[in-house]
Design a protein around this motif. Sequence first.
Motif, PDB file in Angstrom:
ATOM      1  N   UNK A 154       0.684  -0.481  -0.211  1.00  0.00           N
ATOM      2  CA  UNK A 154      -0.160   0.077  -0.053  1.00  0.00           C
ATOM      3  C   UNK A 154       0.983   1.200  -0.501  1.00  0.00           C
ATOM      4  N   UNK A 155       2.399   0.867   0.783  1.00  0.00           N
ATOM      5  CA  UNK A 155       2.936   2.416   0.686  1.00  0.00           C
ATOM      6  C   UNK A 155       4.576   1.914   1.031  1.00  0.00           C
ATOM      7  N   UNK A 156       5.322   2.894   0.540  1.00  0.00           N
ATOM      8  CA  UNK A 156       6.597   2.957   1.081  1.00  0.00           C
ATOM      9  C   UNK A 156       7.518   2.950   2.333  1.00  0.00           C
ATOM     10  N   UNK A 157       8.339   2.980   3.889  1.00  0.00           N
ATOM     11  CA  UNK A 157       8.081   3.546   4.925  1.00  0.00           C
ATOM     12  C   UNK A 157       9.748   3.553   4.348  1.00  0.00           C
ATOM     13  N   UNK A 158      10.575   5.203   4.651  1.00  0.00           N
ATOM     14  CA  UNK A 158      12.157   5.204   4.364  1.00  0.00           C
ATOM     15  C   UNK A 158      12.231   6.036   5.423  1.00  0.00           C
ATOM     16  N   UNK A 159      13.150   5.701   6.017  1.00  0.00           N
ATOM     17  CA  UNK A 159      13.554   5.662   7.876  1.00  0.00           C
ATOM     18  C   UNK A 159      15.113   6.308   7.673  1.00  0.00           C
ATOM     19  N   UNK A 160      15.445   7.203   7.754  1.00  0.00           N
ATOM     20  CA  UNK A 160      16.908   7.902   7.749  1.00  0.00           C
ATOM     21  C   UNK A 160      17.518   7.761   9.421  1.00  0.00           C
ATOM     22  N   UNK A 161      18.069   6.740   9.372  1.00  0.00           N
ATOM     23  CA  UNK A 161      18.385   6.569  11.097  1.00  0.00           C
ATOM     24  C   UNK A 161      19.736   7.468  11.513  1.00  0.00           C
ATOM     25  N   UNK A 162      19.218   8.182  12.106  1.00  0.00           N
ATOM     26  CA  UNK A 162      20.502   8.808  13.397  1.00  0.00           C
ATOM     27  C   UNK A 162      21.287   8.490  14.709  1.00  0.00           C
ATOM     28  N   UNK A 163      20.726   6.705  14.517  1.00  0.00           N
ATOM     29  CA  UNK A 163      21.574   6.361  15.768  1.00  0.00           C
ATOM     30  C   UNK A 163      20.849   5.274  15.995  1.00  0.00           C
ATOM     31  N   UNK A 164      22.545   3.992  16.135  1.00  0.00           N
ATOM     32  CA  UNK A 164      22.270   2.274  16.320  1.00  0.00           C
ATOM     33  C   UNK A 164      23.190   2.152  17.833  1.00  0.00           C
ATOM     34  N   UNK A 165      22.437   1.373  18.399  1.00  0.00           N
ATOM     35  CA  UNK A 165      22.992   0.549  19.163  1.00  0.00           C
ATOM     36  C   UNK A 165      22.647  -0.510  19.880  1.00  0.00           C
ATOM     37  N   UNK A 166      23.818  -1.729  19.705  1.00  0.00           N
ATOM     38  CA  UNK A 166      23.747  -3.328  20.133  1.00  0.00           C
ATOM     39  C   UNK A 166      23.641  -3.254  21.277  1.00  0.00           C
ATOM     40  N   UNK A 167      22.861  -4.075  21.790  1.00  0.00           N
ATOM     41  CA  UNK A 167      22.434  -4.330  23.319  1.00  0.00           C
ATOM     42  C   UNK A 167      22.841  -6.176  23.570  1.00  0.00           C
ATOM     43  N   UNK A 168      23.525  -5.846  24.935  1.00  0.00           N
ATOM     44  CA  UNK A 168      23.943  -7.499  25.297  1.00  0.00           C
ATOM     45  C   UNK A 168      23.061  -8.122  25.132  1.00  0.00           C
ATOM     46  N   UNK A 169      23.855  -9.609  24.821  1.00  0.00           N
ATOM     47  CA  UNK A 169      22.380 -11.388  24.924  1.00  0.00           C
ATOM     48  C   UNK A 169      21.680 -11.250  26.316  1.00  0.00           C
ATOM     49  N   UNK A 170      21.783 -10.706  27.667  1.00  0.00           N
ATOM     50  CA  UNK A 170      21.403 -11.143  28.939  1.00  0.00           C
ATOM     51  C   UNK A 170      20.107 -11.229  28.673  1.00  0.00           C
ATOM     52  N   UNK A 171      19.143 -12.121  29.252  1.00  0.00           N
ATOM     53  CA  UNK A 171      18.314 -13.397  29.059  1.00  0.00           C
ATOM     54  C   UNK A 171      17.000 -13.084  27.641  1.00  0.00           C
ATOM     55  N   UNK A 172      17.875 -12.535  26.720  1.00  0.00           N
ATOM     56  CA  UNK A 172      17.736 -13.581  25.223  1.00  0.00           C
ATOM     57  C   UNK A 172      17.216 -14.835  25.123  1.00  0.00           C
ATOM     58  N   UNK A 173      16.222 -15.402  25.127  1.00  0.00           N
ATOM     59  CA  UNK A 173      15.628 -16.913  24.743  1.00  0.00           C
ATOM     60  C   UNK A 173      15.835 -17.417  23.487  1.00  0.00           C
TER      61      UNK A 173
END
Length: 209
Positions: A154-173
């Motif tokens: 129906x449409x497209x979304x375009x995202x201009x990323x200004x920041x990113x961060x990797x998280x630790x793996x704790x508590x991910x099943x």
Amino acid sequence: MMAQNYRHTLFSDAVKALQERHGSRASYVKLDAGADGTPDRLTAKELGFIALRDSFYIASVTADGWPYMQHRGGPAGFLRHIEGNRIGFADYRGNRQYISTANLAGNDRVSLFLMDYPNKDRLKLVGHAHSVELADDPAAVTSLMPEGYRAIPERAFFIDVIGWEWNCSQHITPRFTEAEISAAIKPMAAELARLRAEVAALQAQLSGE
């Protein structure tokens, strides 16, 4: 590459005060020394991770200030790198509530949460987004459609990323898709089939004696 603008954007004075109170502020000061609001450039690592995802969560904000979270899914790679720090995806016809689309008209800030459950990795992105309707720019929308996918865009979304961060793996099943499980057990299934064939051959040989 060290990403700084994600924290520079989200670490408000109130956040910093809590960090100071609980003893984590000093470590972040060292990490973010020199952060000036310049967007965190997406590197090959982030782009490779994005290209493998078959789903993610996207958050926007309503006109009344309520956070709204939505799941988006499709074939792996449906969320695509377009150029620079811009990523995008085709938005398929669904329940036609249009909450995210309406939110962006008033506030273009979004947050994306991407998960890799088997490897216990998660990537958070923030940026500015806008949508383009199929009727207004069919080429832009259809260019983001995964080949052979039967959903109706129906449409497209375009995202201009200004920041990113990797998280630790704790508590991910760790969780696995049907395709991932099938691939993992394929060698065992082949070995089981071979052993069954050998047993059947021995039984036939013994019954013939």
